[in-house]
Scaffold this motif. Structure first.
Motif, short mmCIF file in Angstrom:
data_model
loop_
_atom_site.label_atom_id
_atom_site.label_comp_id
_atom_site.label_asym_id
_atom_site.label_seq_id
_atom_site.Cartn_x
_atom_site.Cartn_y
_atom_site.Cartn_z
N LEU A 1 1.00 -1.10 0.11
CA LEU A 1 0.04 -0.20 0.05
C LEU A 1 0.92 1.14 -0.11
CD1 LEU A 1 -3.02 -0.81 2.30
CD2 LEU A 1 -3.03 -0.34 0.06
N ALA A 2 1.98 1.22 1.01
CA ALA A 2 2.89 2.33 0.79
C ALA A 2 3.47 2.54 -0.63
CB ALA A 2 3.87 1.93 1.87
N ALA A 3 4.05 1.32 -1.13
CA ALA A 3 4.23 1.68 -2.57
C ALA A 3 3.57 2.10 -3.46
CB ALA A 3 4.92 0.41 -3.04
N SER A 4 2.26 1.53 -3.48
CA SER A 4 1.17 2.52 -4.40
C SER A 4 1.19 3.78 -3.93
CB SER A 4 -0.19 1.61 -3.94
OG SER A 4 -1.13 2.20 -4.83
N ALA A 5 1.01 4.36 -2.86
CA ALA A 5 0.85 5.70 -2.72
C ALA A 5 2.14 6.64 -3.02
CB ALA A 5 0.63 5.79 -1.12
N ALA A 6 3.18 5.76 -2.83
CA ALA A 6 4.62 6.29 -3.37
C ALA A 6 4.75 6.49 -4.78
CB ALA A 6 5.72 5.72 -2.79
N LEU A 7 4.30 5.64 -5.46
CA LEU A 7 4.40 5.64 -6.95
C LEU A 7 3.30 6.56 -7.44
CD1 LEU A 7 5.35 4.54 -9.57
CD2 LEU A 7 3.73 2.49 -9.51
N PHE A 8 2.11 6.58 -7.01
CA PHE A 8 1.16 7.76 -7.46
C PHE A 8 1.70 9.01 -7.06
CE2 PHE A 8 -2.59 10.24 -6.53
CZ PHE A 8 -3.18 10.24 -7.77
N THR A 9 2.24 9.32 -5.87
CA THR A 9 2.88 10.56 -5.70
C THR A 9 3.91 10.77 -6.43
OG1 THR A 9 2.37 10.23 -3.21
CG2 THR A 9 3.88 11.78 -3.59
N LEU A 10 4.87 9.90 -6.79
CA LEU A 10 5.89 10.38 -7.69
C LEU A 10 5.70 10.64 -9.10
CD1 LEU A 10 8.97 10.10 -8.34
CD2 LEU A 10 8.66 7.80 -8.81
N LEU A 11 4.38 9.81 -9.55
CA LEU A 11 3.95 10.11 -10.85
C LEU A 11 3.37 11.73 -11.11
CD1 LEU A 11 2.45 6.97 -12.15
CD2 LEU A 11 4.61 7.82 -12.80
N CYS A 12 2.64 12.07 -10.07
CA CYS A 12 1.89 13.44 -9.85
C CYS A 12 3.15 14.21 -9.69
CB CYS A 12 1.01 13.42 -8.67
SG CYS A 12 -0.45 12.63 -8.87
N TRP A 13 4.28 14.08 -8.74
CA TRP A 13 5.13 14.87 -8.80
C TRP A 13 6.01 15.26 -10.04
CZ3 TRP A 13 6.93 18.62 -5.62
CH2 TRP A 13 8.43 19.01 -5.74
N ILE A 14 6.33 14.25 -10.63
CA ILE A 14 7.26 14.39 -11.76
C ILE A 14 6.47 15.21 -12.81
CG2 ILE A 14 8.52 12.47 -11.35
CD1 ILE A 14 7.18 11.05 -13.43
N LEU A 15 5.18 15.17 -13.05
CA LEU A 15 4.27 15.81 -13.99
C LEU A 15 4.22 17.26 -13.54
CD1 LEU A 15 2.43 15.99 -16.46
CD2 LEU A 15 0.51 15.23 -14.95
N ALA A 16 3.94 17.82 -12.25
CA ALA A 16 3.93 18.72 -11.61
C ALA A 16 5.43 19.63 -11.78
CB ALA A 16 3.59 18.83 -10.16
N ALA A 17 6.49 18.96 -11.58
CA ALA A 17 7.81 19.37 -11.85
C ALA A 17 8.16 19.80 -13.21
CB ALA A 17 9.04 18.31 -11.36
N ALA A 18 7.48 19.04 -14.06
CA ALA A 18 7.74 19.15 -15.57
C ALA A 18 6.97 20.42 -16.02
CB ALA A 18 7.47 17.91 -16.31
N VAL A 19 5.72 20.68 -15.62
CA VAL A 19 5.19 21.76 -15.71
C VAL A 19 5.60 22.87 -15.47
CG1 VAL A 19 2.82 22.93 -15.20
CG2 VAL A 19 2.74 20.42 -15.78
#
Length: 299
Positions: A84-102
């Motif tokens: 569950l923690a890995a799922s939340a971490a992966l979701f956070t990472l994907l959102c973060w890299i998109l926000a960082a790219a923007v």
């Protein structure tokens, strides 16, 4: 292991070889729109399937059979909590890299607009575009709410009137279709997984397809030979590169992608047959909807 977890895991893993097959396919250049849609579906579905598989595995181990009560603490419960923690971490990472790219793109465009406000000027040879006094040949657009097309003095001296008009049509096609938004998720994915050959291939293929799509739209307004000769002239001069946050019409003279675009302009490939387009559309819809359907519908 629950069937939902297995199916989501298999789907997430299968997206990688599917992306490699798509990168090696010949048909995308015959229908860039369909290919871009399929690339987008593969990228989004991979992220959803990976996050959902980890989450489903985690939840499956925290309840007793029938979901009546929480299991007692033990090594397996810890494993499921980590999932569950890995799922939340992966979701956070994907959102973060998109926000960082923007954020990175917005900063780059702000710098570009500031520089253009100081250095660029209008020129009657290229109505609607800004000219910067730089000897290297370059033509690019800066997308956004205050979009701009930029032509260098080197490009003005190198290209004739018809070639300039074709380049402007190409850049306007980028701006009207907001191709920068198409590229953004793949740029973000590459920032996070630069070590991945699949991420590099996806970014390169989508970038090429976007250029082909702009070529097609420019070809409807100007003769294809005008744009082809402009691409070759700028590429051969060693110019054509664009600053961060911008989309350029051309690349290096030794760039195989540029050669492919020129060949495609001069000898357009036949379009895909309608049944094949329908099949690709159905496949795209299936790829896009499958992870959510498997996760939400009990098996």
């Amino acid at each position: 292991m629950p069937p939902t977890v297995v199916l989501l895991g298999v789907f997430a893993v299968a997206c990688v070889p599917a992306a490699r097959r798509l990168a090696a396919a010949d048909w995308p250049s015959r229908c860039p729109v369909a290919a871009i849609a399929l690339w987008q579906a593969l990228g989004l579905s991979w992220g959803l399937a990976a996050v959902a598989a980890l989450a489903a595995f985690g939840f499956s181990g925290l309840t007793a059979p029938g979901g009546a009560s929480l299991r007692r603490w033990g090594p397996l419960v810890v494993v499921h909590l980590l999932s569950l923690a890995a799922s939340a971490a992966l979701f956070t990472l994907l959102c973060w890299i998109l926000a960082a790219a923007v954020a990175a793109v917005l900063r780059a465009r702000h710098r570009q607009r500031t520089l253009l406000g100081l250095l660029a000027h209008d020129d009657p040879k290229v109505p609607g575009a800004l000219v910067v006094d730089h000897p290297a040949a370059a033509a690019y657009c800066v997308p956004g709410l205050r979009s701009a097309i930029v032509i260098s003095a080197g490009a003005l001296n190198l290209l004739d009137t018809d070639e300039l008009a074709a380049v402007l049509a190409h850049e306007r096609a980028h701006l009207r279709a907001r191709h920068d938004l198409v590229l953004l998720p793949f740029t973000a994915l590459l920032r996070a997984f630069r070590w991945s050959a699949t991420a590099r291939a996806a970014n390169a293929e989508v970038a090429l397809l976007v250029e082909m799509l702009a070529d097609d739209r420019a070809r409807k307004r100007r003769p294809a030979r005008e744009l082809a000769t402009a691409l070759l002239r700028v590429g051969a001069s060693g110019g054509g590169l664009a600053p961060a946050g911008a989309l350029a019409a051309t690349g290096s003279a030794l760039d195989g992608e540029l050669a492919a675009r020129v060949a495609r302009l001069l000898r357009p490939p036949p379009g895909l047959p309608t049944p094949m387009i329908v099949g690709i559309a159905l496949l795209t819809a299936l790829v896009l909807l499958a992870p959510a359907t498997v996760f939400l519908v009990p098996l």
